[in-house]
Write a protein that holds these residues in place. Structure first.
Motif, PDB file in Angstrom:
ATOM      1  N   ARG A 164      29.711   4.059 -28.664  1.00 53.59           N
ATOM      2  CA  ARG A 164      29.852   3.925 -27.205  1.00 53.59           C
ATOM      3  C   ARG A 164      28.704   4.725 -26.605  1.00 53.59           C
ATOM      4  NH1 ARG A 164      34.027   6.032 -24.499  1.00 53.59           N
ATOM      5  NH2 ARG A 164      34.840   7.355 -26.148  1.00 53.59           N
ATOM      6  N   LEU A 165      27.568   4.075 -26.489  1.00 56.23           N
ATOM      7  CA  LEU A 165      26.335   4.779 -26.148  1.00 56.23           C
ATOM      8  C   LEU A 165      26.227   5.087 -24.659  1.00 56.23           C
ATOM      9  CD1 LEU A 165      23.833   2.745 -28.352  1.00 56.23           C
ATOM     10  CD2 LEU A 165      25.001   4.884 -28.882  1.00 56.23           C
ATOM     11  N   PHE A 166      25.320   5.983 -24.336  1.00 54.57           N
ATOM     12  CA  PHE A 166      24.991   6.263 -22.936  1.00 54.57           C
ATOM     13  C   PHE A 166      24.069   5.161 -22.414  1.00 54.57           C
ATOM     14  CE2 PHE A 166      25.329  11.228 -23.127  1.00 54.57           C
ATOM     15  CZ  PHE A 166      26.714  11.132 -23.082  1.00 54.57           C
ATOM     16  N   ASP A 167      24.162   4.944 -21.130  1.00 57.03           N
ATOM     17  CA  ASP A 167      23.211   4.066 -20.448  1.00 57.03           C
ATOM     18  C   ASP A 167      21.982   4.907 -20.077  1.00 57.03           C
ATOM     19  OD1 ASP A 167      22.345   1.711 -19.463  1.00 57.03           O
ATOM     20  OD2 ASP A 167      24.025   1.419 -18.075  1.00 57.03           O
ATOM     21  N   ASP A 182      15.096  13.079 -21.161  1.00 57.31           N
ATOM     22  CA  ASP A 182      14.245  13.047 -22.340  1.00 57.31           C
ATOM     23  C   ASP A 182      12.880  12.488 -21.935  1.00 57.31           C
ATOM     24  OD1 ASP A 182      13.186  12.444 -24.837  1.00 57.31           O
ATOM     25  OD2 ASP A 182      14.411  10.643 -25.072  1.00 57.31           O
ATOM     26  N   ARG A 183      11.826  13.192 -22.315  1.00 61.84           N
ATOM     27  CA  ARG A 183      10.475  12.741 -21.974  1.00 61.84           C
ATOM     28  C   ARG A 183       9.734  12.433 -23.266  1.00 61.84           C
ATOM     29  NH1 ARG A 183       5.573  14.890 -21.234  1.00 61.84           N
ATOM     30  NH2 ARG A 183       4.335  14.001 -19.551  1.00 61.84           N
ATOM     31  N   THR A 184       9.062  11.309 -23.302  1.00 56.71           N
ATOM     32  CA  THR A 184       8.306  10.979 -24.507  1.00 56.71           C
ATOM     33  C   THR A 184       6.870  10.672 -24.142  1.00 56.71           C
ATOM     34  OG1 THR A 184       9.079   8.744 -24.218  1.00 56.71           O
ATOM     35  CG2 THR A 184      10.148  10.014 -25.928  1.00 56.71           C
ATOM     36  N   GLU A 185       5.994  11.014 -25.027  1.00 58.62           N
ATOM     37  CA  GLU A 185       4.579  10.773 -24.807  1.00 58.62           C
ATOM     38  C   GLU A 185       3.944  10.534 -26.166  1.00 58.62           C
ATOM     39  OE1 GLU A 185       2.499  13.969 -22.911  1.00 58.62           O
ATOM     40  OE2 GLU A 185       0.754  12.679 -22.557  1.00 58.62           O
ATOM     41  N   ALA A 195      18.510   7.968 -35.785  1.00 58.78           N
ATOM     42  CA  ALA A 195      19.448   7.094 -35.077  1.00 58.78           C
ATOM     43  C   ALA A 195      18.972   5.651 -34.932  1.00 58.78           C
ATOM     44  CB  ALA A 195      19.713   7.677 -33.693  1.00 58.78           C
ATOM     45  N   THR A 196      17.814   5.316 -35.492  1.00 57.37           N
ATOM     46  CA  THR A 196      17.251   3.977 -35.257  1.00 57.37           C
ATOM     47  C   THR A 196      18.132   2.853 -35.796  1.00 57.37           C
ATOM     48  OG1 THR A 196      15.071   4.944 -35.273  1.00 57.37           O
ATOM     49  CG2 THR A 196      15.151   2.574 -35.557  1.00 57.37           C
ATOM     50  N   TYR A 197      18.943   3.126 -36.811  1.00 55.27           N
ATOM     51  CA  TYR A 197      19.810   2.058 -37.338  1.00 55.27           C
ATOM     52  C   TYR A 197      20.868   1.634 -36.322  1.00 55.27           C
ATOM     53  CZ  TYR A 197      23.451   5.533 -38.472  1.00 55.27           C
ATOM     54  OH  TYR A 197      24.393   6.516 -38.400  1.00 55.27           O
ATOM     55  N   SER A 236      18.087   4.043 -29.372  1.00 53.99           N
ATOM     56  CA  SER A 236      18.269   5.106 -30.374  1.00 53.99           C
ATOM     57  C   SER A 236      18.169   6.483 -29.708  1.00 53.99           C
ATOM     58  CB  SER A 236      17.323   4.964 -31.567  1.00 53.99           C
ATOM     59  OG  SER A 236      15.997   5.027 -31.183  1.00 53.99           O
ATOM     60  N   ARG A 237      17.391   6.586 -28.644  1.00 52.50           N
ATOM     61  CA  ARG A 237      17.368   7.861 -27.902  1.00 52.50           C
ATOM     62  C   ARG A 237      18.722   8.120 -27.243  1.00 52.50           C
ATOM     63  NH1 ARG A 237      12.165   6.453 -24.727  1.00 52.50           N
ATOM     64  NH2 ARG A 237      12.663   8.170 -23.323  1.00 52.50           N
ATOM     65  N   SER A 238      19.408   7.044 -26.882  1.00 51.66           N
ATOM     66  CA  SER A 238      20.731   7.196 -26.299  1.00 51.66           C
ATOM     67  C   SER A 238      21.707   7.790 -27.329  1.00 51.66           C
ATOM     68  CB  SER A 238      21.225   5.829 -25.812  1.00 51.66           C
ATOM     69  OG  SER A 238      22.603   5.859 -25.596  1.00 51.66           O
ATOM     70  N   TYR A 239      21.612   7.307 -28.564  1.00 44.45           N
ATOM     71  CA  TYR A 239      22.460   7.866 -29.623  1.00 44.45           C
ATOM     72  C   TYR A 239      22.070   9.333 -29.881  1.00 44.45           C
ATOM     73  CZ  TYR A 239      25.081   8.046 -34.035  1.00 44.45           C
ATOM     74  OH  TYR A 239      25.956   8.373 -35.043  1.00 44.45           O
TER      75      TYR A 239
END
Ligand code: NI
Length: 406
Positions: A313-316, A347-350, A45-47, A234-237
């Motif tokens: 129409r992405l999430f906030d 979503d958790r990232t590490e 989704a990075t694009y 991109s995490r929102s997408y």
């Protein structure tokens, strides 16, 4: 191993040229399974954030192959340590290491029970053109190639080249993703890394004089993770994709007829895992067309999520620090008339820039000191040592419809 009459040279913005000398490599590139990678974005989704990140797994896979090809031909230590069969095995493993990726890689893995590693093994070891091409050359070749990719090959030199903390996969994706996103964080001196790699005690090591380049590479990776790979937009997408597929499965289980228009999603909804043929057909083009069709679904949530995906129409999002906060979000979203099952995503990232220990999947990076001893990177480098003393950076975010904030 049959050579091509004429070397194939493919232009590449990262490596200048990709060189293909072997018939078997060329045949694999031309197989339907490999050509399918043109229809899978390298960065999912990075694009949606970096609008030029349109590169595919196809170009990345060729790039990883090219780095390994250069390792086995231009680096005399590696060239001497391997026989011809091992060289072609590791070049093919580099070329095929991502062959099992589904559409939007990571979001897809939430839906399907199988990981891309499982599918990669499945495609190489059974019932595909790739499998036939490898087997025709040598009965053992499909399994030897697959075992380099899944870290079970007895010669660890091969697995280190394709998948370790200093491998051709990471080297290519950092440079390529930096180039294609237009960011400079991922850049490091690949030429110098390739020149300073040596083989000692059946391990890839880097000469002490090349250590600063490795420090640069570790930092490049760290910055790429937070600036590109974990970018909240991109995490929102991805959150939308996750919700869409979750709703799709729920709708299918209630009323299988609802999906009869969007047959591309049928196998995914019906089965635990896909056959090679079904995976082949489910690329990102098929998914995008599926989203398009689902705008006319009789299910309102599916309709809405498909429209959000198509029209960005992405999430906030917001940072989460406590469980109480998470619960508050849940109730707030619900009280506004949205079902949190599909309109809330946590979503958790590490990420750790470097892991000093060695296990099957994570080979530590080793430095060949001037006095001939071998030291693990964090012992040899004060910079890497200092980075490891810091806390692991991690974050947790909640995603929800933007209009709730208005
Ligand atoms: Ni890769």
């Amino acid at each position: 191993m049959k050579k091509l009459d004429e070397v194939k040279v493919l232009r590449d913005p990262v490596h200048g040229y990709i060189h293909i000398h072997d018939q078997i490599v060329w045949d694999c590139v031309n197989s339907p399974e490999f050509q399918r990678l043109r229809r899978i974005h390298q960065l999912g989704a990075t694009y949606q954030v970096y609008h030029t990140a349109e590169h595919s797994r196809f170009s990345h896979s060729l790039g990883v192959y090219e780095i390994v090809r250069r390792m086995v031909t231009e680096n005399s230590d590696i060239a001497q340590a391997l026989d011809d069969y091992e060289k072609i095995t590791v070049m093919l493993a580099a070329l095929l290491h991502d062959i099992g990726h589904g559409p939007f890689s990571h979001s897809f893995e939430h839906v399907s029970k199988y990981s891309h590693e499982d599918y990669t093994y499945q495609i190489i070891s059974q019932d595909s053109q790739i499998h036939d091409i490898l087997r025709k050359e040598n009965e053992r070749l499909p399994y030897d190639v697959a075992s380099v990719i899944n870290h079970t090959h007895p010669n660890t030199l091969l697995t280190q080249m394709v998948s370790s903390q200093l491998d051709a996969d990471r080297m290519d994706y950092l440079l390529r993703d930096a180039y294609c996103t237009g960011t400079s964080y991922g850049e490091f001196d690949l030429e110098r890394v390739l020149r300073t790699i040596r083989v000692r005690e059946q391990k890839l090591v880097v000469k002490e004089s090349g250590m600063h380049t490795i420090e640069d590479y570790i930092m490049a990776r760290y910055h790429m993770y937070w600036q590109v790979y974990f970018h909240p937009v991109s995490r929102s997408y991805e959150a939308l994709l996750h919700s869409f597929f979750k709703r799709l499965l729920d709708v299918y289980h209630e009323d299988p007829m609802e999906l009869k228009k969007a047959t591309m999603f049928q196998a995914l909804c019906e089965k635990e895992y896909l056959t090679n043929r079904e995976l082949y057909e489910l690329d990102e083009c098929a998914c995008q067309y599926g989203f398009s069709l689902m705008r006319y679904s009789s299910d309102a949530i599916l309709r809405d999520l498909a429209d959000r995906l198509l029209n960005r129409r992405l999430f906030d999002y917001d940072d989460l620090y406590t469980i109480d906060q998470e619960n508050e979000y849940y109730h707030w979203i619900q009280s506004q008339g949205y079902d949190p099952e599909y309109y809330m995503y946590v979503d958790r990232t590490e990420q750790r820039p470097y892991q000093p220990y060695q296990d099957q999947e994570n080979n530590a990076i080793w430095v060949l000191m001037k006095n001939g001893t071998i030291q693990e990177l964090s012992k040899a480098s004060t910079i890497v040592n200092a980075i490891l003393k810091g806390e692991n950076k991690n974050e947790k975010k909640v995603f929800f419809p933007k209009e709730l904030n208005n």
